[in-house]
Design a protein around this motif. Structure first.
Motif, PDB file in Angstrom:
ATOM      1  N   VAL A  81      -1.424  21.227 -15.321  1.00  0.00           N
ATOM      2  CA  VAL A  81      -1.603  19.904 -14.704  1.00  0.00           C
ATOM      3  C   VAL A  81      -0.500  18.962 -15.192  1.00  0.00           C
ATOM      4  CG1 VAL A  81      -3.091  17.875 -14.589  1.00  0.00           C
ATOM      5  CG2 VAL A  81      -4.087  20.163 -14.386  1.00  0.00           C
ATOM      6  N   LYS A  82      -0.205  19.018 -16.489  1.00  0.00           N
ATOM      7  CA  LYS A  82       0.839  18.160 -17.052  1.00  0.00           C
ATOM      8  C   LYS A  82       2.190  18.432 -16.400  1.00  0.00           C
ATOM      9  CE  LYS A  82      -1.308  17.734 -21.614  1.00  0.00           C
ATOM     10  NZ  LYS A  82      -1.194  18.068 -23.053  1.00  0.00           N
ATOM     11  N   VAL A  83       2.491  19.702 -16.193  1.00  0.00           N
ATOM     12  CA  VAL A  83       3.766  20.066 -15.562  1.00  0.00           C
ATOM     13  C   VAL A  83       3.847  19.520 -14.145  1.00  0.00           C
ATOM     14  CG1 VAL A  83       5.128  22.004 -14.683  1.00  0.00           C
ATOM     15  CG2 VAL A  83       4.168  22.105 -16.990  1.00  0.00           C
ATOM     16  N   ARG A  84       2.741  19.611 -13.410  1.00  0.00           N
ATOM     17  CA  ARG A  84       2.729  19.103 -12.030  1.00  0.00           C
ATOM     18  C   ARG A  84       2.910  17.588 -11.984  1.00  0.00           C
ATOM     19  NH1 ARG A  84      -2.239  22.622  -9.317  1.00  0.00           N
ATOM     20  NH2 ARG A  84      -1.080  24.598  -9.129  1.00  0.00           N
ATOM     21  N   VAL A  85       2.232  16.882 -12.886  1.00  0.00           N
ATOM     22  CA  VAL A  85       2.380  15.424 -12.942  1.00  0.00           C
ATOM     23  C   VAL A  85       3.800  15.061 -13.378  1.00  0.00           C
ATOM     24  CG1 VAL A  85       1.559  13.304 -14.035  1.00  0.00           C
ATOM     25  CG2 VAL A  85      -0.073  15.077 -13.384  1.00  0.00           C
ATOM     26  N   HIS A  86       4.332  15.832 -14.328  1.00  0.00           N
ATOM     27  CA  HIS A  86       5.718  15.619 -14.780  1.00  0.00           C
ATOM     28  C   HIS A  86       6.684  15.738 -13.606  1.00  0.00           C
ATOM     29  CE1 HIS A  86       9.353  15.999 -17.265  1.00  0.00           C
ATOM     30  NE2 HIS A  86       9.668  17.050 -16.527  1.00  0.00           N
ATOM     31  N   TRP A  87       6.489  16.771 -12.812  1.00  0.00           N
ATOM     32  CA  TRP A  87       7.343  16.973 -11.638  1.00  0.00           C
ATOM     33  C   TRP A  87       7.220  15.805 -10.656  1.00  0.00           C
ATOM     34  CZ3 TRP A  87      11.021  19.151  -8.888  1.00  0.00           C
ATOM     35  CH2 TRP A  87      11.644  20.304  -9.386  1.00  0.00           C
ATOM     36  N   ALA A  88       5.983  15.379 -10.397  1.00  0.00           N
ATOM     37  CA  ALA A  88       5.758  14.292  -9.439  1.00  0.00           C
ATOM     38  C   ALA A  88       6.424  13.003  -9.916  1.00  0.00           C
ATOM     39  CB  ALA A  88       4.254  14.075  -9.249  1.00  0.00           C
ATOM     40  N   LEU A  89       6.273  12.690 -11.199  1.00  0.00           N
ATOM     41  CA  LEU A  89       6.874  11.470 -11.744  1.00  0.00           C
ATOM     42  C   LEU A  89       8.396  11.548 -11.732  1.00  0.00           C
ATOM     43  CD1 LEU A  89       4.499  10.749 -14.770  1.00  0.00           C
ATOM     44  CD2 LEU A  89       4.624   9.497 -12.614  1.00  0.00           C
ATOM     45  N   GLN A  90       8.937  12.723 -12.044  1.00  0.00           N
ATOM     46  CA  GLN A  90      10.388  12.874 -12.048  1.00  0.00           C
ATOM     47  C   GLN A  90      10.966  12.752 -10.637  1.00  0.00           C
ATOM     48  OE1 GLN A  90      11.733  12.304 -14.781  1.00  0.00           O
ATOM     49  NE2 GLN A  90      12.401  14.192 -15.734  1.00  0.00           N
ATOM     50  N   LEU A  91      10.268  13.300  -9.660  1.00  0.00           N
ATOM     51  CA  LEU A  91      10.738  13.169  -8.279  1.00  0.00           C
ATOM     52  C   LEU A  91      10.661  11.720  -7.804  1.00  0.00           C
ATOM     53  CD1 LEU A  91       9.242  16.370  -6.588  1.00  0.00           C
ATOM     54  CD2 LEU A  91      11.642  15.892  -7.077  1.00  0.00           C
ATOM     55  N   LEU A  92       9.611  11.021  -8.206  1.00  0.00           N
ATOM     56  CA  LEU A  92       9.508   9.599  -7.869  1.00  0.00           C
ATOM     57  C   LEU A  92      10.617   8.804  -8.548  1.00  0.00           C
ATOM     58  CD1 LEU A  92       5.652   8.976  -8.038  1.00  0.00           C
ATOM     59  CD2 LEU A  92       7.112   8.817  -6.002  1.00  0.00           C
ATOM     60  N   ALA A  93      10.922   9.173  -9.797  1.00  0.00           N
ATOM     61  CA  ALA A  93      12.009   8.506 -10.523  1.00  0.00           C
ATOM     62  C   ALA A  93      13.339   8.729  -9.813  1.00  0.00           C
ATOM     63  CB  ALA A  93      12.088   9.026 -11.959  1.00  0.00           C
ATOM     64  N   LEU A  94      13.567   9.961  -9.376  1.00  0.00           N
ATOM     65  CA  LEU A  94      14.806  10.266  -8.661  1.00  0.00           C
ATOM     66  C   LEU A  94      14.875   9.497  -7.347  1.00  0.00           C
ATOM     67  CD1 LEU A  94      17.425  11.857  -8.303  1.00  0.00           C
ATOM     68  CD2 LEU A  94      16.063  13.743  -7.346  1.00  0.00           C
ATOM     69  N   LEU A  95      13.749   9.415  -6.637  1.00  0.00           N
ATOM     70  CA  LEU A  95      13.712   8.685  -5.368  1.00  0.00           C
ATOM     71  C   LEU A  95      14.035   7.210  -5.591  1.00  0.00           C
ATOM     72  CD1 LEU A  95      13.091   8.543  -2.348  1.00  0.00           C
ATOM     73  CD2 LEU A  95      10.669   8.235  -2.930  1.00  0.00           C
ATOM     74  N   CYS A  96      13.431   6.604  -6.625  1.00  0.00           N
ATOM     75  CA  CYS A  96      13.711   5.196  -6.932  1.00  0.00           C
ATOM     76  C   CYS A  96      15.175   5.002  -7.311  1.00  0.00           C
ATOM     77  CB  CYS A  96      12.822   4.723  -8.078  1.00  0.00           C
ATOM     78  SG  CYS A  96      11.116   4.403  -7.611  1.00  0.00           S
ATOM     79  N   ALA A  97      15.721   5.942  -8.084  1.00  0.00           N
ATOM     80  CA  ALA A  97      17.118   5.843  -8.511  1.00  0.00           C
ATOM     81  C   ALA A  97      18.068   5.954  -7.317  1.00  0.00           C
ATOM     82  CB  ALA A  97      17.428   6.930  -9.540  1.00  0.00           C
ATOM     83  N   LEU A  98      17.769   6.875  -6.409  1.00  0.00           N
ATOM     84  CA  LEU A  98      18.608   7.036  -5.217  1.00  0.00           C
ATOM     85  C   LEU A  98      18.535   5.795  -4.326  1.00  0.00           C
ATOM     86  CD1 LEU A  98      17.838  10.763  -4.306  1.00  0.00           C
ATOM     87  CD2 LEU A  98      20.029   9.848  -5.119  1.00  0.00           C
ATOM     88  N   LEU A  99      17.333   5.247  -4.177  1.00  0.00           N
ATOM     89  CA  LEU A  99      17.179   4.023  -3.385  1.00  0.00           C
ATOM     90  C   LEU A  99      17.905   2.857  -4.058  1.00  0.00           C
ATOM     91  CD1 LEU A  99      13.422   4.231  -2.326  1.00  0.00           C
ATOM     92  CD2 LEU A  99      15.423   4.387  -0.825  1.00  0.00           C
ATOM     93  N   GLY A 100      17.791   2.767  -5.394  1.00  0.00           N
ATOM     94  CA  GLY A 100      18.481   1.706  -6.130  1.00  0.00           C
ATOM     95  C   GLY A 100      19.984   1.808  -5.996  1.00  0.00           C
ATOM     96  N   LEU A 101      20.482   3.045  -6.042  1.00  0.00           N
ATOM     97  CA  LEU A 101      21.917   3.267  -5.870  1.00  0.00           C
ATOM     98  C   LEU A 101      22.352   2.910  -4.452  1.00  0.00           C
ATOM     99  CD1 LEU A 101      24.588   4.380  -7.062  1.00  0.00           C
ATOM    100  CD2 LEU A 101      23.883   6.643  -6.221  1.00  0.00           C
ATOM    101  N   GLY A 102      21.538   3.297  -3.474  1.00  0.00           N
ATOM    102  CA  GLY A 102      21.862   2.982  -2.084  1.00  0.00           C
ATOM    103  C   GLY A 102      21.869   1.491  -1.817  1.00  0.00           C
ATOM    104  N   VAL A 103      20.908   0.776  -2.407  1.00  0.00           N
ATOM    105  CA  VAL A 103      20.812  -0.678  -2.221  1.00  0.00           C
ATOM    106  C   VAL A 103      22.048  -1.384  -2.759  1.00  0.00           C
ATOM    107  CG1 VAL A 103      19.624  -2.740  -3.061  1.00  0.00           C
ATOM    108  CG2 VAL A 103      18.302  -0.877  -2.097  1.00  0.00           C
ATOM    109  N   ILE A 104      22.443  -1.051  -3.993  1.00  0.00           N
ATOM    110  CA  ILE A 104      23.579  -1.754  -4.594  1.00  0.00           C
ATOM    111  C   ILE A 104      24.891  -1.374  -3.903  1.00  0.00           C
ATOM    112  CG2 ILE A 104      24.085  -0.044  -6.394  1.00  0.00           C
ATOM    113  CD1 ILE A 104      24.192  -3.906  -6.688  1.00  0.00           C
ATOM    114  N   THR A 105      24.995  -0.137  -3.431  1.00  0.00           N
ATOM    115  CA  THR A 105      26.195   0.290  -2.707  1.00  0.00           C
ATOM    116  C   THR A 105      26.325  -0.472  -1.393  1.00  0.00           C
ATOM    117  OG1 THR A 105      26.053   2.510  -3.677  1.00  0.00           O
ATOM    118  CG2 THR A 105      27.419   2.264  -1.713  1.00  0.00           C
ATOM    119  N   TYR A 106      25.221  -0.567  -0.653  1.00  0.00           N
ATOM    120  CA  TYR A 106      25.236  -1.279   0.618  1.00  0.00           C
ATOM    121  C   TYR A 106      25.453  -2.770   0.411  1.00  0.00           C
ATOM    122  CZ  TYR A 106      23.878  -2.692   5.344  1.00  0.00           C
ATOM    123  OH  TYR A 106      23.873  -3.220   6.611  1.00  0.00           O
TER     124      TYR A 106
END
Length: 222
Positions: A81-106
């Protein structure tokens, strides 16, 4: 009077638990403070600091603290369960980071400003790219048969080590962002130093957690 080994061990565990609890508070408190400061929605740029704070202060910190024996919010759950939650949080972190990068670039494109010319910008870009690679590397832990010449123990060790590097890059990017004109204009005096301590505290807690896990694994092999 000298402390016994048992007392020292208990004291050490208590200090780690206290530091972990503080890391949880900082992980949530720092993005909250950034949200109040940036007022997301007031401008296109306002989403950038919030998304990056969520990615590297909250989501990634919590994703790593999940495996802490003292401060994990899921201590009573199975490792699966911990591994699955870890994966979900890391993917959300990556999504936020990509969106943050896209926002500042635009936003820079709209304002005719140069891209990635500051240490903050370069470190942020490197961090997002590294995090993307780290998430891809995590697939090999879910499907270790893809790496036939590697043992699962080695894959876990290298993933944890490279993950620590990525986390420290994220903290460095946040700290460099706090040296920007936008942040230093809004946050001054003691408040600025307190803000700088936030990623420092969480990085120390995570480094201690990873190093202890590495030592435990090394001892168990002998």
């Amino acid at each position: 009077m000298a402390l016994t080994a048992e007392t020292e061990s208990r004291l050490y565990r208590s200090l780690r638990a206290a530091a972990g609890a503080a890391a949880h508070l900082v992980a949530l408190g720092f993005p909250t403070a950034v949200a109040v400061l940036a007022r997301p929605g007031s401008s296109l740029f306002s989403w950038h600091p919030l998304l990056m704070a969520l990615a590297f202060s909250f989501l990634m910190t919590e994703a790593l603290l999940i495996f802490s024996p003292e401060t994990s919010l899921l201590r009573s759950f199975s490792r699966k369960v911990k591994v699955r939650v870890h994966w979900a949080l890391q993917l959300l972190a990556l999504l936020c980071a990509l969106l943050g990068l896209g926002v500042i670039t635009y936003n820079k494109h709209l304002n005719g400003k140069a891209h990635f010319v500051t240490w903050h910008g370069l470190t942020g870009l490197l961090t997002v790219l590294y995090t993307s690679g780290q998430c891809v590397g995590g697939v090999f832990l879910l499907y270790p048969k893809l790496m036939k010449n590697w043992t699962l123990a080695k894959l876990k060790l290298y993933h944890a080590t490279s993950g620590l590097v990525g986390y420290l890059l994220g903290c460095a990017s946040l700290m460099l962002g706090m040296c920007s004109l936008w942040f230093t204009t809004s946050v001054t005096s003691v408040s600025w130093y307190l803000a700088m301590l936030c990623p420092l505290l969480t990085s120390l807690v995570i480094m201690n957690q990873v190093s202890n896990a590495y030592l435990y694994r090394k001892r168990s092999q002998h």
